[in-house]
Design a protein around this motif. Structure first.
Motif, mmCIF file in Angstrom:
data_model
loop_
_atom_site.group_PDB
_atom_site.id
_atom_site.type_symbol
_atom_site.label_atom_id
_atom_site.label_comp_id
_atom_site.label_asym_id
_atom_site.label_seq_id
_atom_site.Cartn_x
_atom_site.Cartn_y
_atom_site.Cartn_z
ATOM 1 N N ARG A 25 6.026 4.013 4.752
ATOM 2 C CA ARG A 25 6.635 3.569 5.996
ATOM 3 C C ARG A 25 8.092 3.150 5.778
ATOM 4 O O ARG A 25 8.923 3.341 6.647
ATOM 5 N N LEU A 51 1.091 8.086 7.574
ATOM 6 C CA LEU A 51 -0.196 8.207 6.892
ATOM 7 C C LEU A 51 -0.364 9.619 6.318
ATOM 8 O O LEU A 51 -0.835 9.797 5.194
ATOM 9 N N ILE A 84 0.696 3.487 2.117
ATOM 10 C CA ILE A 84 1.117 3.694 3.503
ATOM 11 C C ILE A 84 2.358 2.857 3.805
ATOM 12 O O ILE A 84 3.330 3.335 4.384
ATOM 13 N N VAL A 111 1.420 7.542 12.318
ATOM 14 C CA VAL A 111 0.625 8.762 12.122
ATOM 15 C C VAL A 111 1.268 9.685 11.074
ATOM 16 O O VAL A 111 0.627 10.022 10.065
ATOM 17 N N THR A 137 0.838 -1.199 0.000
ATOM 18 C CA THR A 137 0.000 0.000 0.000
ATOM 19 C C THR A 137 0.873 1.249 0.000
ATOM 20 O O THR A 137 2.057 1.189 0.305
#
Lengths: 492, 53
Positions: free
Chosen positions: A8, A269, A4, A266, A2
């Protein structure tokens, strides 16, 4: 993977950071360029692309001294040089080298093919004289820097229609590394440009201070308030979001998240949103600037630095804006000296970046000593040392190449000074290739479909309201107040 | 698609509003006030030509 999860991966801690690597690569290229002033030409064999109608004439070498080398051979040699340098970098970053080599090969060739496509005469030719010279009667008049947009669009197509390919390429999709090397090299380019007009350059630097004030004190406070009061975000979400939208995107969101001790996911995202909106801005704002701000080129340049988030997208947007505005001015018979619009964008962005560490420390201090004082152990409270830890080191590279370049331009013997523009011109070719790699990488990271599927609508809503309802327009107003009436010098 | 951890984070976004603390209000007010004051000062200094060598 993804968006995200992709984002990351950018927060892992390898032996050396991309930030530091970018400084070393940029300084090494800069040093190689300087050697040519009083020694052998070590970069003259790099490939250079000219505006073309006949593909066989598109490629050549940067320096005439290497004209025995064919354009195709220069391109292969350039690819190999980039591959070697970046594979060593990938090893330092502890990446999977086999995957990196394969992925970078594809990234390089697609990106450079995009650059060549952007130099097609029907796309790039601007002035009536050049239309006549190439024997054509129409052109999109986008200049050869249309190649950046082509690279971005190709990257977007891959991200949104070929997600497996995008995933396979991810090892070599390193926009932060590529743009930071480019910005380090841009310092020298801007120094050579600025040396001829020191009054103007110092004026730009002075006005860059306004950008710091705006990003940190005005934007941040308003976006934080909007996200807390209007959208009901918690403090943990609102602070990284405000930094991401206000300051410089991904780096600021992650620095703020770390400083206020937010959970790592957090800011990650938030970062996935920042990248997507930055792409939207790069595709729209330069053309808006060309249409409405062509009579105020430096307002346009500053606006890109203030409105577009993430270093890569902002400086890239400045590059496109410069190309578009210079093209429009050339049509009207005004030939501005290149470099000033992009230099303004980069200056604004670098000035903003300088204070990330300090701002993150201030927020960290407030959060760990006041807001979350009861839940934060003494050992986990904000430390002054974090300022340096979060300071973007590539800025030092930019300042170093700017200072050395300016010093040589102003104080070296005339014989040396005369050779400086050509030497820096060769490093600028490297800078352009890193720019193209950045554009392509940003495109590949921007999977719009995945983002909407992930249910981040509320975050996106804050972003839309803040960015399009406030940040862009206040950025335009401040750019106008501080840069209106200041024109780049005319070429020649 | 989101993993469980990310989904939980996104669901948090719909959590009840945490009222602004006095320190947050001070941060916002000081930032805006100082920002506007500095912009006016910088604009004035630029207007009188202090930004030129």
């Amino acid at each position: 993977m993804t968006a995200i999860a992709e984002a990351r991966t950018t927060v892992r801690s390898p032996a050396i950071t991309e930030d530091t690597l970018a400084v070393w690569i940029g300084l090494a290229v800069f040093a190689l360029g300087l050697i040519s002033i009083n020694g052998p030409d070590l970069l003259g064999w790099l490939v250079n692309t000219s505006v073309w109608l006949d593909p066989a004439k598109a490629l050549g070498t940067v320096a005439r001294g290497y004209s025995d080398l064919s354009g195709a051979a220069a391109l292969v040699a350039t690819y190999l040089a980039f591959l070697v340098v970046l594979t060593v970098s990938a090893a330092a970053l502890r990446l999977d080298l086999k995957r990196f080599v394969a992925a970078f090969t594809v990234v390089f060739w697609i990106a450079y093919a995009s650059w060549i496509a952007g130099s097609y005469a029907h796309v790039a030719v601007v002035t009536p004289a050049d239309l006549k010279r190439y024997g054509i009667d129409w052109s999109l008049k986008l200049t050869n820097e249309a190649g950046y947009v082509v690279a971005l669009l190709v990257g977007l197509v891959i991200a949104n229609f070929f997600p497996r390919l995008a995933d396979w390429l991810k090892e070599a999709i390193r926009p932060d590394l590529y743009i930071k090397v480019a910005i380090v090299l841009l310092g020298a380019v801007f120094a050579v440009t600025a040396a001829g007009k020191l009054n103007l350059a110092s004026g730009l630097l002075f006005r860059g201070v306004a950008a710091i004030v705006e990003a940190y004190l005005i934007y941040w406070a308003v976006v934080y308030y909007v996200s807390r009061r209007w959208f009901g975000f918690s403090r943990e979400w609102a602070a990284p979001l405000a930094s991401g939208i206000s300051i410089c995107g991904v780096a600021a969101a992650i620095a703020t998240g770390g400083a206020i001790r937010a959970r790592p996911a957090v800011p990650v995202l938030v970062s996935s949103l920042v990248v997507v909106f930055a792409v939207v801005e790069v595709l729209i704002l330069p053309f808006v600037a060309q249409h409405f701000l062509s009579s105020e080129p430096l307002v346009a340049g500053a606006w890109m630095g203030l409105a577009i988030k993430t270093d890569g997208a902002a400086v890239a947007g400045g590059g496109i804006t410069e190309a578009l505005i210079l093209a429009k001015a050339a049509e009207e018979g005004i030939n501005y000296q290149p470099g000033w619009i992009l230099g303004t964008t980069a200056t604004v962005k670098v000035f903003i970046d300088i204070f990330i560490g300090i701002w993150a420390f201030i927020l960290g201090y407030i959060w760990t000593n006041h807001i979350n004082a009861k839940t934060t152990p003494e050992r986990d409270r904000a430390q002054v040392g974090e300022i340096w830890q979060r300071f973007p080191k590539f800025i030092l590279g930019y300042l170093a190449t700017f200072a050395v370049g300016l010093g040589i331009a102003l104080w070296a013997p005339a014989e040396t000074t005369a050779k400086l523009p050509a030497a820096i011109g060769e490093t600028n070719v490297v800078r352009v290739i890193f720019f193209v790699l950045t554009f392509f990488s940003i495109g590949v990271l921007s999977n719009f479909k995945t983002l909407w599927r992930q249910g981040l609508g509320k975050l996106a809503a804050v972003y839309v309201v803040s960015l399009f309802g406030f940040v862009i327009w206040v950025g335009l107003a401040i750019s106008w107040i501080f840069f209106a009436g200041i024109k780049p010098p005319l070429a020649g | 698609m989101l993993n469980n951890e990310d989904r939980a984070l996104v669901e948090e976004l719909a959590s009840p509003f945490e009222p602004l603390l006095p320190i947050e209000k001070q941060l916002i007010a000081w930032s805006l006030g100082l920002g506007i004051a500095l912009l006016i000062l910088l604009a004035a200094l630029g207007h009188v030509g202090l930004g030129q060598l």
